[in-house]
Design an enzyme around this catalytic site. Structure first.
Site, short mmCIF file in Angstrom:
data_model
loop_
_atom_site.label_atom_id
_atom_site.label_comp_id
_atom_site.label_asym_id
_atom_site.label_seq_id
_atom_site.Cartn_x
_atom_site.Cartn_y
_atom_site.Cartn_z
N LYS A 490 0.85 -1.21 0.00
CA LYS A 490 0.00 0.00 0.00
C LYS A 490 0.87 1.24 0.00
O LYS A 490 0.66 2.17 -0.77
CB LYS A 490 -0.87 0.03 1.25
N LYS A 608 -5.99 -0.08 -12.39
CA LYS A 608 -6.75 -0.89 -11.43
C LYS A 608 -6.85 -2.34 -11.86
O LYS A 608 -6.70 -3.25 -11.05
CB LYS A 608 -8.14 -0.27 -11.31
O1 M6R Z 1 -8.42 -7.44 -9.52
P1 M6R Z 1 -7.35 -8.26 -8.83
O2 M6R Z 1 -7.65 -8.48 -7.39
O3 M6R Z 1 -7.07 -9.55 -9.55
O4 M6R Z 1 -6.04 -7.37 -8.92
C1 M6R Z 1 -4.82 -7.86 -8.46
C2 M6R Z 1 -3.80 -6.76 -8.31
O5 M6R Z 1 -3.57 -6.13 -9.53
C3 M6R Z 1 -4.22 -5.70 -7.28
O6 M6R Z 1 -4.51 -6.26 -6.05
C4 M6R Z 1 -3.10 -4.66 -7.12
O7 M6R Z 1 -1.99 -5.23 -6.51
C5 M6R Z 1 -3.58 -3.44 -6.31
N1 M6R Z 1 -3.10 -2.24 -6.92
C6 M6R Z 1 -3.12 -3.44 -4.91
O8 M6R Z 1 -3.54 -2.33 -4.20
#
Ligand code: M6R
Length: 613
Positions: A490, A608
């Protein structure tokens, strides 16, 4: 990543598209563009930077009486984020126009071939080959030209296009990149990379599958198999999210709003699924039989980023209470290693979006190898939920901030439910234990709700001494070690401070060399069964003059002997600590990032939903 919006209908198109793009800006924000048809010609605006730059550029066009158009926000893969590389891209005639999300893997050879035939390229993108390729096949029949072009294209794509000579028709195609269609009562048709773009106008959504192509006119939407050309019957799904859920609601940032929405998100995730009297868990969309659960002898958890941290916590829970060995993999590694998977393995993907390319590829592979697949996912109808055998939805509502917050704690809540569910099916949980765990889960939303306002203020004051650091360590042990990883992720993603998470016991095997009187170390130190071990590790940091911040249990006086920088949290059931201790880590990152003037909702270089490999 990239965001696509398309519209055909009786409204003025520019505001519809801009509003949709605003809802998708989290997908990519290094350049943006729009095209619409007006007075028998295409009008196109593109620029570098965020959507606001595009809005400033088009200004008066907002009132243009146009009824068909496409928009795009870009997350650059091929070619720098410049105006020339921004979408929409056009063919040589300037009459065929296209926006794309994904990667055309054989773009280089196609480009050379098309150039040899006289096509002139104006960008460095892989996308531009698509529009020239379709032009190359185009005589009178646009649908046939798209179909022919697709036989030549390798890679992943979701694209929307239209042709000035057929200005009542949008075409949308999808393969390995997300794309949804929308319909409203006025007969208008929409395309979008994600549901929030449609919510201001409709909650009636049609999910395109890989290999499908939609031909959309006002009052007429038809879907075909893009290879055979056969018609595919599709049903609209009603989405229960509403447009307000994707707004900031008075908060300065989506991230802060989403941090504060966590009690609600956790409640919604567990509501109706757990019986407080019996501890029994019901998971309606799980779709596997009791026999399936009893036959498995191993579980693979596959995810990326924050969702991977959920998997790490889940491993502790499942092994402890359901007594099955669990392997946890980062999806981009999982898909390329030699997997010992068969029909006795259960694979679980964890994903907020349900569209993450590596995770999706991982579950496809696991299925091929005979594994049953479940997904823990926040987006109803997303690709992962359609491809998995079963789903456990997190009901966190739309998460817009790029940094995942409420999706994470809801995933943890969903996994805890799943752990109880699995323990029950496999007979590894005594009724008393089940009741104890159920009660702990049911109570955690209340604890967080009461804590949040006080905590935010406390952390805002605390970080003044830390916001200008260049490095940060987060440490924890056991089930809280993944929370140290999540805290570090984070902080680095939104404040650009270099941060690492470590298992506290691992420090002395190397990272302790970094400790000096400038290095802040945030230690997660609840009074759980590893408390003494964690405190010993913290003492080792203190002995080397590290600047320690402790997050610990209310009333723990020993912490005052170590540092003045303490965040006290209420005592909860040990298994709930990962959910609870995440909250201060999120707030700390948020406060540091805002104090450093960072754009917390749209941090640099990120998007995202990572729908490319
Ligand atoms: O949509 P998802 O949960 O599959 O995404 C996975 C990661 O891209 C996501 O959790 C990313 O690490 C975030 N930016 C973390 O805050």
């Amino acid at each position: 990543m990239c965001g696509i919006v398309g519209y055909v209908g009786s409204r003025r198109v520019v505001p519809v598209i801009l509003e949709g793009l605003r809802k998708l800006e989290y997908r990519g924000y290094d350049s943006a563009g729009i095209v619409y048809y007006q007075d028998s010609k295409l009008i196109k605006y593109r620029c570098e930077g965020k959507l606001s730059a595009l809005e400033a550029l088009i200004d008066d066009a907002i009132i243009a009486p146009s009824h068909i158009g496409l928009g795009h926000t870009r997350w650059a893969t091929h070619g720098a984020p410049t105006t020339e590389n921004a979408h929409p891209h056009t063919d040589c005639t300037g009459e065929l126009v296209l926006v794309h999300n994904g990667i055309i893997e054989n773009y280089h050879s196609l480009r050379l071939e098309l150039q040899a035939k006289g096509h002139v390229f104006k960008s460095q993108t892989d996308t531009e080959v698509l529009v020239h390729l379709i032009e190359d096949y185009l005589e009178n029949d646009l649908v046939a030209a798209v179909q022919q072009a697709l036989t030549r294209v390798e890679g992943s794509y979701a694209f929307g296009l239209f042709w000035a000579q057929m200005p009542d028709t949008l075409i949308a195609v999808r393969k390995h990149s997300p794309l949804v269609l929308g319909v409203d009562e006025s007969g208008a048709g929409y395309i979008a990379s994600d549901i929030p773009a449609l919510l201001p106008y409709t909650n009636q959504v049609i999910f395109l599958e890989d290999g499908e192509m939609a031909v959309i006119k006002e009052n007429d939407m038809q879907v075909f198999d893009s290879v055979s050309g056969n018609r595919v019957q599709k049903e609209a799904t009603t989405i229960t999210w509403n447009a307000a859920m994707a707004e900031k609601a008075g908060y300065k940032h989506f991230m802060l709003k989403e941090i504060f929405e966590q009690p609600m998100a956790i409640r919604n995730t567990i509501s109706g699924r757990i019986n407080p009297e019996t501890g029994e868990v019901t998971l309606a969309e799980i779709n596997l039989s009791d026999e399936d659960f009893c036959n498995i002898d191993r579980i693979f958890l596959v995810a990326c980023g924050t969702s991977w941290h959920t998997a790490l916590v889940a491993k502790y829970w499942i092994e402890k209470y359901a007594k099955i060995p669990v392997d946890v993999d980062i999806a981009s590694e999982f898909r390329y290693r030699n997997l010992l998977i068969n029909d006795r393995v259960l694979t679980i993907s964890i994903s907020q979006s349900g569209e993450t390319a590596d995770t999706l590829a991982g579950i496809r592979l696991a299925k091929q190898l005979g594994s049953k697949v479940i997904t823990i996912c926040n987006v109803v109808g997303s690709t992962m939920t359609r491809e998995a055998d079963g789903t456990v939805y997190t009901h966190a509502g739309p998460e817009i901030g790029v940094a995942s917050t409420k999706a994470f704690t809801s995933q943890l809540a969903a996994f805890f439910l799943f752990t109880i569910f699995l323990g029950e099916k496999r007979g590894t949980l005594e009724t008393e234990k089940k009741l104890e765990l159920a009660a702990a889960l049911i109570d955690i939303a209340r604890v967080i709700e009461e804590l949040l306002p006080v905590l935010q203020e406390q952390i805002a004051q605390l970080i003044e001494g830390y916001y200008d650091c260049s490095d940060f360590l987060f440490v924890g042990r056991g089930v809280n070690f993944p929370i140290a990883l999540e805290g570090a992720l984070k902080l680095k993603e939104i404040s650009y401070i270099h941060a690492e998470g470590y298992a506290a016991g691992e420090l002395k095997h190397g990272p302790i060399a970094l400790i000096d009187n400038k290095m802040p170390v945030l230690a997660i130190a609840p009074q759980d069964d590893l408390y003494q071990k964690t405190i010993s590790n913290v003492e080792e940091i203190k002995a080397r003059q590290g600047r320690i911040i402790l997050i610990g249990t209310e009333g723990d006086k020993h912490l005052n002997t170590i540092t003045d920088a303490i965040i006290y949290l209420p005592k909860v059931h040990d298994e709930m600590n990962p959910i609870l201790y995440t909250i201060p880590a999120q707030l700390l990152s948020y406060e540091i990032a805002t104090m450093r003037g960072c754009d917390v909702d749209q941090p640099r270089n990120l998007a995202k939903s990572v729908t490319v490999e």
